[in-house]
Design a protein around this motif. Structure first.
Motif, PDB file in Angstrom:
ATOM      1  N   ARG A 214       0.863  -1.186   0.000  1.00 15.96           N
ATOM      2  CA  ARG A 214       0.000   0.000   0.000  1.00 15.96           C
ATOM      3  C   ARG A 214       0.898   1.235   0.000  1.00 15.96           C
ATOM      4  N   GLY A 216       1.088   5.419  -0.097  1.00 16.89           N
ATOM      5  CA  GLY A 216       0.342   6.641   0.141  1.00 16.89           C
ATOM      6  C   GLY A 216       0.541   7.660  -0.962  1.00 16.89           C
ATOM      7  N   SER A 222       3.057   2.383   3.124  1.00 14.10           N
ATOM      8  CA  SER A 222       2.386   2.386   4.420  1.00 14.10           C
ATOM      9  C   SER A 222       1.997   0.991   4.877  1.00 14.10           C
ATOM     10  N   ASP A 296     -10.377   8.063  -1.399  1.00 12.20           N
ATOM     11  CA  ASP A 296     -11.144   8.255  -0.180  1.00 12.20           C
ATOM     12  C   ASP A 296     -12.630   8.323  -0.510  1.00 12.20           C
ATOM     13  N   ALA A 302      -5.976   8.555  -2.871  1.00 14.43           N
ATOM     14  CA  ALA A 302      -5.373   8.114  -1.610  1.00 14.43           C
ATOM     15  C   ALA A 302      -4.151   7.234  -1.841  1.00 14.43           C
ATOM     16  N   GLY A 303      -3.642   7.163  -3.065  1.00 10.78           N
ATOM     17  CA  GLY A 303      -2.448   6.369  -3.322  1.00 10.78           C
ATOM     18  C   GLY A 303      -2.741   5.164  -4.196  1.00 10.78           C
TER      19      GLY A 303
END
Length: 554
Positions: A214, A216, A222, A296, A302-303
């Motif tokens: 994941r 960011g 993250s 989001d 959100a990445g």
């Protein structure tokens, strides 16, 4: 289950809070009153006191005694109502102080215990404290020998107003405290649920056998599960080491900008990108990598999420199969080349017409067989998604190709009582390579004979319209299962029912036929019904078009 638990927690928290503050409330209220009384006593002793000094000092001593009790008694350990005795004792002490000198205005001190009772004991404390104070004040004030004036009622109304204000303020504080306790309980429950979901997600991520990263918006990693680390270490790298990346062929080195992580950081999304990690000849892994953007709830970027899966074993198995087929095909091509060569030499000799005709048939079929073997070699070229075939299109009458192809398969069909119906064949000119389309016809007719029922039939037809020429092959065979239809044109695919029979096949015929047809700018489609038969439709260009150099070209 969550509701009762939350109620118990809130009650326990509220009770504990009340227990902790009871002693503090008693002490603060009593010390405040004692401080005022001490100041009043000092002023009275310094100046000439105009009243009964003994009664005044007795009242002051009672206040100090109540203060000592407020300090010494563990109010948290005894019932709450007991602490109400302290302000009631103060009321009696203030009464004695007032009676020692009525004109001095000592009755104002009643405000302190009245507000205390109203604020700490609710409505019972409000009514009880105000009633006692007003009774002690009004009974002497309303005596027949005294005059009743506006000043007589000002003090009771003032005490009532201040006590009511204290009650309302304290009640509002309790309501806010209960609301905060309720919100705290809800937040605690939500936090516990979020932690549980996070733990569950972590357990799932650690249990799967594919790597997940994941990233960011700032480009920092993250989240990284254990499987990703295992895939890296399987390639001979430490967690902090970056292995060189190679393209699908395992030879072409990818630049830093073309690696999956760099592409994902640039915002690219892609599916099943095959990348080899590790130097050729060293321990290495093949991963299929997929990247997706995440957003989001409000749609804000959100990445990215990168998912990688180890397909080393799959690619190795495919390559081993292709190597085997290529090896066998290569072994076939060598003797076929010799056969073609010797047939050419024999045909240069003086031969009888019958012998020459037979040898010419053998030469044509040897060339066809050599061409098929070459096609199989092309299909097994490692990591190619198209079959590289050259062809030479020309205007060709499909009816002639169908006639010669049917003639070739008639003997084999007759062995099983299968009849050919060519009544639908009409002259249809197409711009195609005749040898390649003949190869397609041979594949289709061979399948129609092999997978037909005994005493069945095969109908073949051709037609042409303004833009396309059409070939239709329909058999009365066993048909194909619906769940196997999507895989019919996969290389090396053979249906489950066929694998259980003695019918031989490589699973390449339809795949090669489709690629040949598409290389001409056409298409091949297939419809089948179990127990009824199968129909194959081939669409080809009727006129010349820009020639393609390889299958799959536009």
């Amino acid at each position: 289950m969550a509701g009762p638990k939350r109620t118990k927690v809130q009650r326990a928290r509220s009770g504990s809070f009340g227990d902790r503050t009871r002693s503090r409330t008693v002490l603060l209220n009593q010390v405040l009153l004692a401080g005022v009384v001490m100041v009043v006593a000092l002023i009275a002793l310094v100046s000439l006191f105009p009243g009964n000094t003994s009664l005044f000092l007795a009242g002051v001593l009672v206040v100090f005694f109540a203060t000592a009790a407020a300090v010494a008694v563990p109010w948290n350990s005894i019932p709450a109502w007991v602490s109400a005795l302290v302000p009631m004792l103060d009321i009696l002490a203030i009464t004695a102080i007032r009676e020692s000198s009525p004109p001095s205005g000592f009755e104002l001190l009643w405000i302190f215990p009245a507000m205390w009772l109203a604020g700490s004991f609710g409505l019972p404390g409000l009514f009880g404290g105000v009633s006692v104070v007003c009774a002690l004040y009004l009974v002497p004030a309303l005596a027949p020998d005294r005059d009743v004036t506006i000043a007589t009622v000002i003090l009771p109304f003032t005490i009532v107003a201040l006590a009511t204000t204290s009650y309302l303020t304290t009640h509002r504080s309790h309501v806010q405290r209960r609301l905060l306790d309720s919100q705290t309980g809800l937040l605690s429950t939500a936090l516990a649920r979020a932690r549980q979901q996070e733990e569950t997600l972590t357990e799932v991520l650690e249990a799967v056998d594919f790597g997940i990263i994941r990233i960011g918006v700032d480009g920092r990693v993250s989240l990284r599960n254990e499987a990703h680390g295992r895939l890296q270490s399987a390639g001979g790298a430490t967690p902090d080491e970056e292995l060189p990346a190679y393209a699908r062929d395992g030879i072409t080195r990818l630049s830093a900008d073309d690696e999956p992580l760099a592409r994902a950081l640039r915002g690219e999304t892609f599916d099943d990108a095959v990348v080899w990690f590790g130097e050729p000849g060293a321990p290495r892994r093949a991963l299929t990598v997929t990247a997706r953007r995440v957003h989001d709830d409000d749609g804000t970027d959100a990445g990215s999420v990168i998912v990688s899966r180890d397909i080393t074993a799959e690619l190795s198995a495919i390559r081993a199969r292709e190597d085997l087929v290529a090896s066998v095909s290569h072994e076939l091509r060598t003797p076929l080349t010799s056969i073609v060569g010797y047939l050419d030499l024999v045909l240069d000799e003086d031969l009888s017409p019958t012998a020459r005709r037979g040898l010419e048939v053998a030469e044509r079929n040897a060339h066809r067989l050599l061409s098929i073997v070459s096609d199989i070699l092309a299909t097994t070229a490692a990591d190619r998604s198209t079959i590289e075939l050259s062809y030479q299109p020309e205007q060709t009458d499909l009816a002639d190709l169908v006639a010669s192809a049917v003639e070739l398969h008639i003997p084999r069909a007759a062995e099983r009582g299968i009849r050919f119906d060519t009544s639908g064949v009409e002259s249809a000119t197409a711009y195609v390579d005749p040898s390649r389309i003949r190869q397609v016809l041979d594949n289709l007719l061979s399948n129609a004979v092999k997978y037909n029922r005994a005493d069945g039939s095969i109908a073949v037809g051709t037609t042409v319209d303004a833009d396309h020429a059409w070939i239709v092959v329909r058999d009365s065979g066993t048909g194909i299962a619906p769940d196997e239809m999507p895989r019919l044109f996969e290389r090396f695919f053979r249906s489950e029912s066929v694998r259980k029979t003695s019918t031989h096949g490589s699973g390449l015929g339809l795949a090669i036929s489709r690629d040949i047809v598409r290389s001409h700018g056409g298409e091949i489609t297939l419809q089948s019904e179990q127990g009824v038969g199968t129909t194959v439709v081939v669409r080809l260009p009727a006129r010349r078009r820009t020639p393609a150099t390889s299958i799959g070209a536009p």
